[in-house]
Design a protein around this motif. Structure first.
Motif, PDB file in Angstrom:
ATOM      1  N   VAL A 147       3.525   0.987   2.968  1.00  0.00           N
ATOM      2  CA  VAL A 147       2.447   0.885   1.985  1.00  0.00           C
ATOM      3  C   VAL A 147       2.799  -0.261   1.032  1.00  0.00           C
ATOM      4  O   VAL A 147       3.943  -0.369   0.578  1.00  0.00           O
ATOM      5  CB  VAL A 147       2.292   2.205   1.194  1.00  0.00           C
ATOM      6  N   HIS A 148       1.816  -1.104   0.732  1.00  0.00           N
ATOM      7  CA  HIS A 148       2.085  -2.278  -0.106  1.00  0.00           C
ATOM      8  C   HIS A 148       2.373  -1.887  -1.556  1.00  0.00           C
ATOM      9  O   HIS A 148       3.324  -2.349  -2.165  1.00  0.00           O
ATOM     10  CB  HIS A 148       0.900  -3.248  -0.044  1.00  0.00           C
ATOM     11  N   ARG A 149       1.495  -1.090  -2.166  1.00  0.00           N
ATOM     12  CA  ARG A 149       1.644  -0.532  -3.515  1.00  0.00           C
ATOM     13  C   ARG A 149       1.448  -1.528  -4.663  1.00  0.00           C
ATOM     14  O   ARG A 149       1.649  -1.164  -5.817  1.00  0.00           O
ATOM     15  CB  ARG A 149       3.021   0.147  -3.688  1.00  0.00           C
ATOM     16  N   ASP A 150       1.040  -2.757  -4.371  1.00  0.00           N
ATOM     17  CA  ASP A 150       0.835  -3.704  -5.472  1.00  0.00           C
ATOM     18  C   ASP A 150      -0.275  -4.705  -5.133  1.00  0.00           C
ATOM     19  O   ASP A 150      -0.131  -5.908  -5.372  1.00  0.00           O
ATOM     20  CB  ASP A 150       2.147  -4.443  -5.777  1.00  0.00           C
ATOM     21  N   ILE A 151      -1.370  -4.190  -4.583  1.00  0.00           N
ATOM     22  CA  ILE A 151      -2.498  -5.060  -4.230  1.00  0.00           C
ATOM     23  C   ILE A 151      -3.266  -5.416  -5.501  1.00  0.00           C
ATOM     24  O   ILE A 151      -3.734  -4.530  -6.223  1.00  0.00           O
ATOM     25  CB  ILE A 151      -3.431  -4.366  -3.220  1.00  0.00           C
ATOM     26  N   LYS A 152      -3.391  -6.706  -5.778  1.00  0.00           N
ATOM     27  CA  LYS A 152      -4.134  -7.213  -6.928  1.00  0.00           C
ATOM     28  C   LYS A 152      -4.406  -8.694  -6.681  1.00  0.00           C
ATOM     29  O   LYS A 152      -3.768  -9.311  -5.820  1.00  0.00           O
ATOM     30  CB  LYS A 152      -3.346  -7.007  -8.231  1.00  0.00           C
ATOM     31  N   PRO A 153      -5.359  -9.299  -7.405  1.00  0.00           N
ATOM     32  CA  PRO A 153      -5.739 -10.689  -7.131  1.00  0.00           C
ATOM     33  C   PRO A 153      -4.566 -11.668  -7.162  1.00  0.00           C
ATOM     34  O   PRO A 153      -4.527 -12.606  -6.359  1.00  0.00           O
ATOM     35  CB  PRO A 153      -6.751 -11.002  -8.241  1.00  0.00           C
TER      36      PRO A 153
ATOM     37  N   ALA B  41       8.272   2.706   2.627  1.00  0.00           N
ATOM     38  CA  ALA B  41       7.877   3.411   3.844  1.00  0.00           C
ATOM     39  C   ALA B  41       6.976   4.591   3.504  1.00  0.00           C
ATOM     40  O   ALA B  41       7.163   5.270   2.490  1.00  0.00           O
ATOM     41  CB  ALA B  41       9.115   3.899   4.592  1.00  0.00           C
ATOM     42  N   ILE B  42       5.981   4.826   4.359  1.00  0.00           N
ATOM     43  CA  ILE B  42       5.096   5.982   4.182  1.00  0.00           C
ATOM     44  C   ILE B  42       5.929   7.262   4.241  1.00  0.00           C
ATOM     45  O   ILE B  42       6.785   7.425   5.098  1.00  0.00           O
ATOM     46  CB  ILE B  42       4.032   6.010   5.298  1.00  0.00           C
ATOM     47  N   GLY B  43       5.679   8.152   3.304  1.00  0.00           N
ATOM     48  CA  GLY B  43       6.393   9.431   3.278  1.00  0.00           C
ATOM     49  C   GLY B  43       7.620   9.439   2.396  1.00  0.00           C
ATOM     50  O   GLY B  43       8.165  10.509   2.098  1.00  0.00           O
ATOM     51  N   SER B  44       8.068   8.253   1.962  1.00  0.00           N
ATOM     52  CA  SER B  44       9.221   8.222   1.057  1.00  0.00           C
ATOM     53  C   SER B  44       8.776   8.672  -0.334  1.00  0.00           C
ATOM     54  O   SER B  44       7.583   8.654  -0.657  1.00  0.00           O
ATOM     55  CB  SER B  44       9.827   6.815   1.000  1.00  0.00           C
TER      56      SER B  44
ATOM     57  N   ALA C   3      -5.282  -6.583   7.302  1.00  0.00           N
ATOM     58  CA  ALA C   3      -3.878  -6.780   6.927  1.00  0.00           C
ATOM     59  C   ALA C   3      -3.228  -5.482   6.471  1.00  0.00           C
ATOM     60  O   ALA C   3      -2.122  -5.124   6.896  1.00  0.00           O
ATOM     61  CB  ALA C   3      -3.780  -7.837   5.824  1.00  0.00           C
ATOM     62  N   VAL C   4      -3.929  -4.753   5.604  1.00  0.00           N
ATOM     63  CA  VAL C   4      -3.365  -3.511   5.056  1.00  0.00           C
ATOM     64  C   VAL C   4      -3.306  -2.426   6.127  1.00  0.00           C
ATOM     65  O   VAL C   4      -2.335  -1.667   6.202  1.00  0.00           O
ATOM     66  CB  VAL C   4      -4.179  -3.047   3.828  1.00  0.00           C
ATOM     67  N   THR C   5      -4.323  -2.356   6.970  1.00  0.00           N
ATOM     68  CA  THR C   5      -4.313  -1.395   8.079  1.00  0.00           C
ATOM     69  C   THR C   5      -3.125  -1.663   8.999  1.00  0.00           C
ATOM     70  O   THR C   5      -2.454  -0.731   9.465  1.00  0.00           O
ATOM     71  CB  THR C   5      -5.627  -1.472   8.873  1.00  0.00           C
ATOM     72  N   HIS C   6      -2.863  -2.938   9.266  1.00  0.00           N
ATOM     73  CA  HIS C   6      -1.719  -3.322  10.109  1.00  0.00           C
ATOM     74  C   HIS C   6      -0.403  -2.874   9.474  1.00  0.00           C
ATOM     75  O   HIS C   6       0.459  -2.283  10.145  1.00  0.00           O
ATOM     76  CB  HIS C   6      -1.719  -4.837  10.299  1.00  0.00           C
ATOM     77  N   LEU C   7      -0.262  -3.117   8.188  1.00  0.00           N
ATOM     78  CA  LEU C   7       0.965  -2.721   7.489  1.00  0.00           C
ATOM     79  C   LEU C   7       1.152  -1.205   7.532  1.00  0.00           C
ATOM     80  O   LEU C   7       2.261  -0.713   7.782  1.00  0.00           O
ATOM     81  CB  LEU C   7       0.905  -3.209   6.035  1.00  0.00           C
ATOM     82  N   HIS C   8       0.069  -0.474   7.333  1.00  0.00           N
ATOM     83  CA  HIS C   8       0.136   0.993   7.391  1.00  0.00           C
ATOM     84  C   HIS C   8       0.525   1.472   8.787  1.00  0.00           C
ATOM     85  O   HIS C   8       1.281   2.438   8.930  1.00  0.00           O
ATOM     86  CB  HIS C   8      -1.214   1.603   6.998  1.00  0.00           C
ATOM     87  N   SER C   9       0.004   0.799   9.813  1.00  0.00           N
ATOM     88  CA  SER C   9       0.295   1.221  11.184  1.00  0.00           C
ATOM     89  C   SER C   9       1.775   1.077  11.519  1.00  0.00           C
ATOM     90  O   SER C   9       2.293   1.759  12.407  1.00  0.00           O
ATOM     91  CB  SER C   9      -0.536   0.406  12.176  1.00  0.00           C
TER      92      SER C   9
ATOM     93  N   TRP D 280       7.934  12.788  -9.452  1.00  0.00           N
ATOM     94  CA  TRP D 280       8.083  12.023  -8.210  1.00  0.00           C
ATOM     95  C   TRP D 280       6.821  12.167  -7.382  1.00  0.00           C
ATOM     96  O   TRP D 280       6.192  13.219  -7.365  1.00  0.00           O
ATOM     97  CB  TRP D 280       9.302  12.511  -7.423  1.00  0.00           C
ATOM     98  N   ILE D 281       6.443  11.094  -6.698  1.00  0.00           N
ATOM     99  CA  ILE D 281       5.269  11.134  -5.834  1.00  0.00           C
ATOM    100  C   ILE D 281       5.658  10.659  -4.431  1.00  0.00           C
ATOM    101  O   ILE D 281       6.634   9.929  -4.262  1.00  0.00           O
ATOM    102  CB  ILE D 281       4.113  10.265  -6.375  1.00  0.00           C
ATOM    103  N   THR D 282       4.870  11.080  -3.446  1.00  0.00           N
ATOM    104  CA  THR D 282       5.079  10.641  -2.065  1.00  0.00           C
ATOM    105  C   THR D 282       4.253   9.391  -1.814  1.00  0.00           C
ATOM    106  O   THR D 282       3.080   9.319  -2.187  1.00  0.00           O
ATOM    107  CB  THR D 282       4.655  11.740  -1.082  1.00  0.00           C
ATOM    108  N   VAL D 283       4.855   8.409  -1.203  1.00  0.00           N
ATOM    109  CA  VAL D 283       4.163   7.157  -0.897  1.00  0.00           C
ATOM    110  C   VAL D 283       3.208   7.390   0.270  1.00  0.00           C
ATOM    111  O   VAL D 283       3.634   7.745   1.364  1.00  0.00           O
ATOM    112  CB  VAL D 283       5.175   6.043  -0.551  1.00  0.00           C
ATOM    113  N   GLU D 284       1.915   7.189   0.024  1.00  0.00           N
ATOM    114  CA  GLU D 284       0.884   7.384   1.045  1.00  0.00           C
ATOM    115  C   GLU D 284      -0.057   6.182   1.071  1.00  0.00           C
ATOM    116  O   GLU D 284      -0.233   5.500   0.055  1.00  0.00           O
ATOM    117  CB  GLU D 284       0.078   8.656   0.765  1.00  0.00           C
ATOM    118  N   PRO D 285      -0.721   5.923   2.207  1.00  0.00           N
ATOM    119  CA  PRO D 285      -1.641   4.790   2.318  1.00  0.00           C
ATOM    120  C   PRO D 285      -2.779   4.804   1.305  1.00  0.00           C
ATOM    121  O   PRO D 285      -3.329   3.758   0.965  1.00  0.00           O
ATOM    122  CB  PRO D 285      -2.180   4.914   3.747  1.00  0.00           C
TER     123      PRO D 285
END
Length: 395
Positions: A165-171, A194-197, A155-161, A236-241
């Motif tokens: 980036v989800h940024r809030d994966i938790k149970p 979005a990746i790179g934002s 699922a996460v690989t698909h989203l990255h492709s 500030w940080i860059t959003v990355e997988p």
């Protein structure tokens, strides 16, 4: 050679940047178009609301049935007073248009506003979330852990492709479609970007928070204790997988043990500091091993090396009970340096083997029994052959 390779990598970098830009731009366009057509509805006229499924800082999720279609669905309510239309439409459109993987929660194409809420409909997780099935200090059975992580990896690989980036994966954000976790769905895309934002680095007290935003915590502390009115420079940080990779690593540990490996990923947290010291010593050993291989020394089986490493340099006590295979996976996902962190797809390489020491012991016991049985059969077969030969000689 350099003149040929450099243009190739420059081209790949340009193509990657274009994907990032197009993903963010396409999502913005979808949000703009949907803003023009959002209807105002009265919930009770179109839906029969059955029960509360969950609530949080974002708002609440209610299980409902569409009155005309009879379709069960989850209605996600966002208070208009505390939610911008932009953030609501971003989450709705991302879930509707990009969450096409079977283990991503997808919006259903119904969105509207009421006097007090923005609302959209999504697939309902009728069996709660992953947090509900984790037994404290026990976790869940290993087969279930590997099954869940296999689905989330895809699922996460698909989203990255697709450039996000989800940024809030938790149970709490992983929903169950059955009672035994054979089908799970990652949801809640409110923080997805979005990746790179670039986003403002926000520290939050959780093991899921990545160590690279620790400077934000220090800046926040200075801001709290500084008596002047002078503004601090924001980080500030860059959003990355790799942000999602870290969260998946913490989740693996949580599912296997029913605990967290540390309270927060900072150097003043004892659990994280012990892990970081162990990790650094592992990296140093790997460098020495690579040097030995370069000198032509004998190559050994990868799994044998993992087991030797765990004996020679035992992980911190909070990792007791995890097999060398699981520790190697966690080293990939929980790499303190974001640029060296493994990808979610790498989880697939570690499926099938034992992730718990007790599982490994049991598998070894079964293998030894099978070998004894095979040896017995071979020996009995040898005796029979000799008797057969003797019988032929007598004749």
């Amino acid at each position: 050679m350099t003149s040929e390779v450099c243009p190739f990598f420059r081209t790949m970098r340009i193509m990657t940047d274009q994907l990032k830009d197009s993903a963010a731009q396409e999502l913005d366009e979808r949000c703009f178009l949907s803003a023009q057509s959002m209807p105002n509805l009265k919930v009770s006229e179109h839906f029969q609301v059955l029960k509360l499924l969950g609530e949080g800082s974002y708002g609440k999720v209610m299980l409902a049935v569409h009155r005309k279609r009879g379709t069960p669905m989850a209605l996600k309510f966002f208070p208009r007073q505390s939610t911008s239309l932009t953030s609501f439409l971003r989450e709705y459109n991302l879930s509707l248009s990009y969450c096409t993987h079977p283990s991503l929660t997808r919006a259903l194409g119904i969105f509207f506003s009421t006097p007090t809420y923005y609302v959209f409909a999504q697939q309902a997780g009728l069996y709660g979330d992953l947090y509900d099935v984790i037994v404290s200090e026990v976790g869940v059975d290993e087969e279930c852990v590997q099954r869940v992580m296999s689905q989330l990896s895809g699922a996460v690989t698909h989203l990255h492709s697709l450039g996000f980036v989800h940024r809030d994966i938790k149970p709490e954000n992983i929903f169950l479609c059955d009672s035994s976790c054979r089908w799970v769905k990652l949801g809640d895309f409110g923080l997805s970007r979005a990746i790179g934002s670039t986003v403002r680095a926000v520290w939050y007290d959780s093991p899921f928070c990545t160590p690279e935003v620790e400077p934000a915590k220090e800046a926040q502390t200075e801001r709290e204790w500084d008596g002047t009115e002078e503004e601090m420079e924001e980080i500030w940080i860059t959003v990355e997988p790799c942000i999602d990779s870290w969260a998946l690593g913490v989740l693996v540990y949580c599912l296997l043990t029913g605990c967290f490996p540390w309270e927060q990923s900072t150097h003043d947290d004892r659990g994280y500091r012990r892990y970081k010291e162990w990790f650094d010593s592992e990296v140093e050993k790997e460098e020495k091993m690579r040097h030995c291989e370069w000198r032509g020394e004998e190559e050994r089986d990868c799994y044998t090396i993992m087991k030797e490493n765990q004996r020679n340099n035992p992980p911190p006590s909070q990792f007791e009970g995890l097999s060398p295979l699981a520790m190697t996976l966690l080293k990939e996902l929980l790499h303190p340096e974001p640029k060296h962190r493994g990808s979610p797809e790498e989880i697939l390489s570690y499926l099938g083997g034992p992730w718990l020491t007790e599982t490994e012991v049991e598998e070894n016991r079964k293998a030894e029994e099978a070998e004894k049985e095979a040896r017995k059969i071979r020996e009995e077969g040898g005796v029979e052959e000799e008797l057969a030969r003797e019988g032929k000689g007598e004749r």
